[in-house]
Design an enzyme around this catalytic site. Sequence first.
Site, PDB file in Angstrom:
ATOM      1  N   HIS A 107       0.863  -1.184   0.000  1.00 58.58           N
ATOM      2  CA  HIS A 107       0.000   0.000   0.000  1.00 58.58           C
ATOM      3  C   HIS A 107       0.900   1.234   0.000  1.00 58.58           C
ATOM      4  O   HIS A 107       1.771   1.350   0.872  1.00 58.58           O
ATOM      5  CB  HIS A 107      -0.903  -0.006   1.229  1.00 58.58           C
ATOM      6  CG  HIS A 107      -1.882  -1.134   1.231  1.00 58.58           C
ATOM      7  ND1 HIS A 107      -2.753  -1.375   2.261  1.00 58.58           N
ATOM      8  CD2 HIS A 107      -2.136  -2.097   0.312  1.00 58.58           C
ATOM      9  CE1 HIS A 107      -3.500  -2.437   1.980  1.00 58.58           C
ATOM     10  NE2 HIS A 107      -3.135  -2.893   0.807  1.00 58.58           N
ATOM     11  N   ASP A 230     -13.232   1.169   1.630  1.00 53.48           N
ATOM     12  CA  ASP A 230     -12.522  -0.059   1.290  1.00 53.48           C
ATOM     13  C   ASP A 230     -13.169  -1.240   1.995  1.00 53.48           C
ATOM     14  O   ASP A 230     -12.698  -1.667   3.047  1.00 53.48           O
ATOM     15  CB  ASP A 230     -11.047   0.108   1.709  1.00 53.48           C
ATOM     16  CG  ASP A 230     -10.209  -1.099   1.380  1.00 53.48           C
ATOM     17  OD1 ASP A 230     -10.726  -2.048   0.766  1.00 53.48           O
ATOM     18  OD2 ASP A 230      -9.014  -1.098   1.760  1.00 53.48           O
ATOM     19  N   HIS A 232     -14.588  -5.063   1.009  1.00 55.60           N
ATOM     20  CA  HIS A 232     -14.668  -6.052  -0.067  1.00 55.60           C
ATOM     21  C   HIS A 232     -15.932  -6.905   0.019  1.00 55.60           C
ATOM     22  O   HIS A 232     -16.259  -7.399   1.093  1.00 55.60           O
ATOM     23  CB  HIS A 232     -13.454  -6.979  -0.016  1.00 55.60           C
ATOM     24  CG  HIS A 232     -12.142  -6.254  -0.125  1.00 55.60           C
ATOM     25  ND1 HIS A 232     -10.935  -6.913  -0.090  1.00 55.60           N
ATOM     26  CD2 HIS A 232     -11.845  -4.945  -0.290  1.00 55.60           C
ATOM     27  CE1 HIS A 232      -9.956  -6.035  -0.224  1.00 55.60           C
ATOM     28  NE2 HIS A 232     -10.480  -4.824  -0.327  1.00 55.60           N
TER      29      HIS A 232
HETATM   30 ZN   LIG Z   1      -9.186  -3.383   0.188  1.00 57.57          ZN
HETATM   31 ZN   LIG Z   2      -3.728  -4.554  -0.394  1.00 61.03          ZN
END
Ligand SMILES: [Zn+2]
Ligand SMILES: [Zn+2]
Length: 292
Positions: A107, A230, A232
């Site tokens: 990241h 974020d 999923h």
């Molecule tokens: Zn993610």
């Molecule tokens: Zn990642």
Amino acid sequence: MRIGAHISAAGGVFKAFERAADIGCETMLLFTKSNRQWKAKPLAAEDVTKFKAAQQKFTSVQPVAVHASYLINIASPDPVLWEKSYQALKVEVERAGLLDIPLITFHPGSHMEGTPQDGLARIAQGVERVLVETAESAPNTIVCLETMAGQGTNLGAKFEHLAYILGEVGHHPRAGVCFDTCHVFAAGYDLRTPEAYTTTMAEFDAVVGLEHLKVFHFNDSKFKLGQNKDRHAHIGEGFIGKQGFANFLNDPRWQKHAAHLETPKKEKVEDGNEIEMDPINLATLRELRTIN
Ligand SMILES: [Zn+2]
Ligand SMILES: [Zn+2]
């Protein structure tokens, strides 16, 4: 396209191969150390030997990619945290090199109280240094910046951020991008229809260059387009939807690329039992893939 999932390396990195093969992965993503700890016990020679033997044996699970620790923040304005992050990233790249793993994703980081531009400059500095300092220990490992959702002060949500960093390192052949579908969608780039997909990929090409896109994370999104969240979702159960994934799977440009699920591993069913979700998400992707 080669599809797989994030696989546990519990009990030794080599063990991930068998787990991946068991659920029909054609590629896999793994941590080579605990993702929530700074420290890593060095890989023993025996671990490396076993991993390489498994790599030879499980030719159906290729390529392997590593996800670096979530703690790393080379955008940090704090020099102590920056150096700690940098050293941790370097160790991750060295470990990938030792295991002959061709891809590592991390990241880009958060700029915190500083400006986004200063954060981007610090990331570029870290990437440049890691490419130099691991040139011999990981010569075949590509270091990928992950596209981010844009939560808080996270950098990497705009294609321009990635383009800037890659430009600063002279478009080094060992630097690239990991394209996370959930994050890109959360950042405001639509992928849902063939038309939207074409527009987004054309923008990525114009800003970053498609040749720098090395690997994918395939996650649907629990939140709507551009929400910067974020979270999923299972493939086809989020706001991207099945067509969004079909757009990638049937694009001949990605035929040799790997895509990894980072979706929830288990879900509860009515009787209170839990079911494994990776095989279900892999099956969905396989159904959507009409070219090979
Ligand atoms: Zn993610
Ligand atoms: Zn990642």
